[in-house]
Design an enzyme around this catalytic site. Sequence first.
Site, PDB file in Angstrom:
ATOM      1  N   HIS A 264       7.357 -12.540   7.297  1.00 16.41           N
ATOM      2  CA  HIS A 264       7.102 -13.357   6.101  1.00 16.41           C
ATOM      3  C   HIS A 264       8.389 -13.651   5.361  1.00 16.41           C
ATOM      4  O   HIS A 264       9.347 -12.892   5.433  1.00 16.41           O
ATOM      5  CB  HIS A 264       6.120 -12.647   5.164  1.00 16.41           C
TER       6      HIS A 264
ATOM      7  N   GLN B 234      11.032  -3.801   4.997  1.00 16.53           N
ATOM      8  CA  GLN B 234       9.806  -4.476   5.425  1.00 16.53           C
ATOM      9  C   GLN B 234       8.653  -3.490   5.312  1.00 16.53           C
ATOM     10  O   GLN B 234       8.746  -2.352   5.805  1.00 16.53           O
ATOM     11  CB  GLN B 234       9.921  -4.986   6.881  1.00 16.53           C
TER      12      GLN B 234
ATOM     13  N   ASP C  63       2.528 -13.446  -3.722  1.00 13.60           N
ATOM     14  CA  ASP C  63       2.711 -12.013  -3.508  1.00 13.60           C
ATOM     15  C   ASP C  63       2.047 -11.278  -4.678  1.00 13.60           C
ATOM     16  O   ASP C  63       2.238 -11.626  -5.842  1.00 13.60           O
ATOM     17  CB  ASP C  63       4.214 -11.674  -3.454  1.00 13.60           C
ATOM     18  N   ILE C  64       1.260 -10.278  -4.323  1.00 12.59           N
ATOM     19  CA  ILE C  64       0.461  -9.567  -5.317  1.00 12.59           C
ATOM     20  C   ILE C  64       1.330  -8.892  -6.389  1.00 12.59           C
ATOM     21  O   ILE C  64       0.898  -8.740  -7.528  1.00 12.59           O
ATOM     22  CB  ILE C  64      -0.482  -8.547  -4.613  1.00 12.59           C
TER      23      ILE C  64
HETATM   24  P1  AMP Z   1       7.933  -6.708   2.542  1.00 12.68           P
HETATM   25  O1  AMP Z   1       8.124  -5.471   1.735  1.00 12.68           O
HETATM   26  O2  AMP Z   1       9.150  -7.589   2.638  1.00 12.68           O
HETATM   27  O3  AMP Z   1       7.343  -6.401   3.897  1.00 12.68           O
HETATM   28  O4  AMP Z   1       6.895  -7.589   1.742  1.00 12.68           O
HETATM   29  C1  AMP Z   1       5.524  -7.409   1.835  1.00 12.68           C
HETATM   30  C2  AMP Z   1       4.949  -7.976   0.574  1.00 12.68           C
HETATM   31  O5  AMP Z   1       3.568  -8.165   0.768  1.00 12.68           O
HETATM   32  C3  AMP Z   1       5.135  -7.085  -0.649  1.00 12.68           C
HETATM   33  O6  AMP Z   1       5.936  -7.742  -1.600  1.00 12.68           O
HETATM   34  C4  AMP Z   1       3.689  -6.890  -1.137  1.00 12.68           C
HETATM   35  O7  AMP Z   1       3.588  -6.978  -2.534  1.00 12.68           O
HETATM   36  C5  AMP Z   1       2.962  -8.028  -0.476  1.00 12.68           C
HETATM   37  N1  AMP Z   1       1.555  -7.798  -0.255  1.00 12.68           N
HETATM   38  C6  AMP Z   1       0.992  -6.752   0.395  1.00 12.68           C
HETATM   39  N2  AMP Z   1      -0.353  -6.881   0.420  1.00 12.68           N
HETATM   40  C7  AMP Z   1      -0.628  -8.054  -0.214  1.00 12.68           C
HETATM   41  C8  AMP Z   1      -1.838  -8.754  -0.507  1.00 12.68           C
HETATM   42  N3  AMP Z   1      -3.024  -8.304  -0.143  1.00 12.68           N
HETATM   43  N4  AMP Z   1      -1.747  -9.918  -1.180  1.00 12.68           N
HETATM   44  C9  AMP Z   1      -0.558 -10.401  -1.552  1.00 12.68           C
HETATM   45  N5  AMP Z   1       0.610  -9.794  -1.300  1.00 12.68           N
HETATM   46  C10 AMP Z   1       0.585  -8.634  -0.641  1.00 12.68           C
END
Ligand code: AMP
Length: 140
Positions: A100, A94, A30-31
């Site tokens: 995920h 979300q 996760d970024i």
């Molecule tokens: P959620 O808020 O549970 O939907 O989690 C989505 C997650 O995706 C968040 O923690 C973001 O940091 C992560 N995220 C979004 N775009 C990317 C990306 N390009 N690479 C890695 N993680 C990402």
Amino acid sequence: MDNCIFCKIIKRDIPSYKVYEDEIVYAFLDITQVTKGHTLIIPKEHVTDIFEINDTLAGQVFARVPKIARAIEKAFPDIQGLNIVNNNRELAYQSVFHSHIHLIPRFSVEDDFDITFGNNMEKYNQTMMNEIAGKISAEV
Ligand code: AMP
Ligand code: ZN
């Protein structure tokens, strides 16, 4: 699915820090790295959330969680714990609508992960609890 950032990651249209991949799942960092090693596991098939995923795919995806958890533990021997989080729909935080699972390693009480549960036990009597359980069990 077009316009899904995680589908684009699976297809390599968007770069990611890959941790694991097989025919069912793709796992990557996760970024935001809430804590060091914060990893997302996603099904390769686009499903929006827990309400959409079928039993077979859910089983296949969750079956991959322990081995990735153990890999994180081996990679970071100072790990003290690990939270598994799955947010569904906007109200429940979300933000990417491709289902995920977050694996969030825990290193100390002062790390950046925070989740707090309220306790409303005193607001529910036995009758109310039976009614709630009955409503849900009738739908399973
Ligand atoms: P959620 O808020 O549970 O939907 O989690 C989505 C997650 O995706 C968040 O923690 C973001 O940091 C992560 N995220 C979004 N775009 C990317 C990306 N390009 N690479 C890695 N993680 C990402
Ligand atoms: Zn998708």
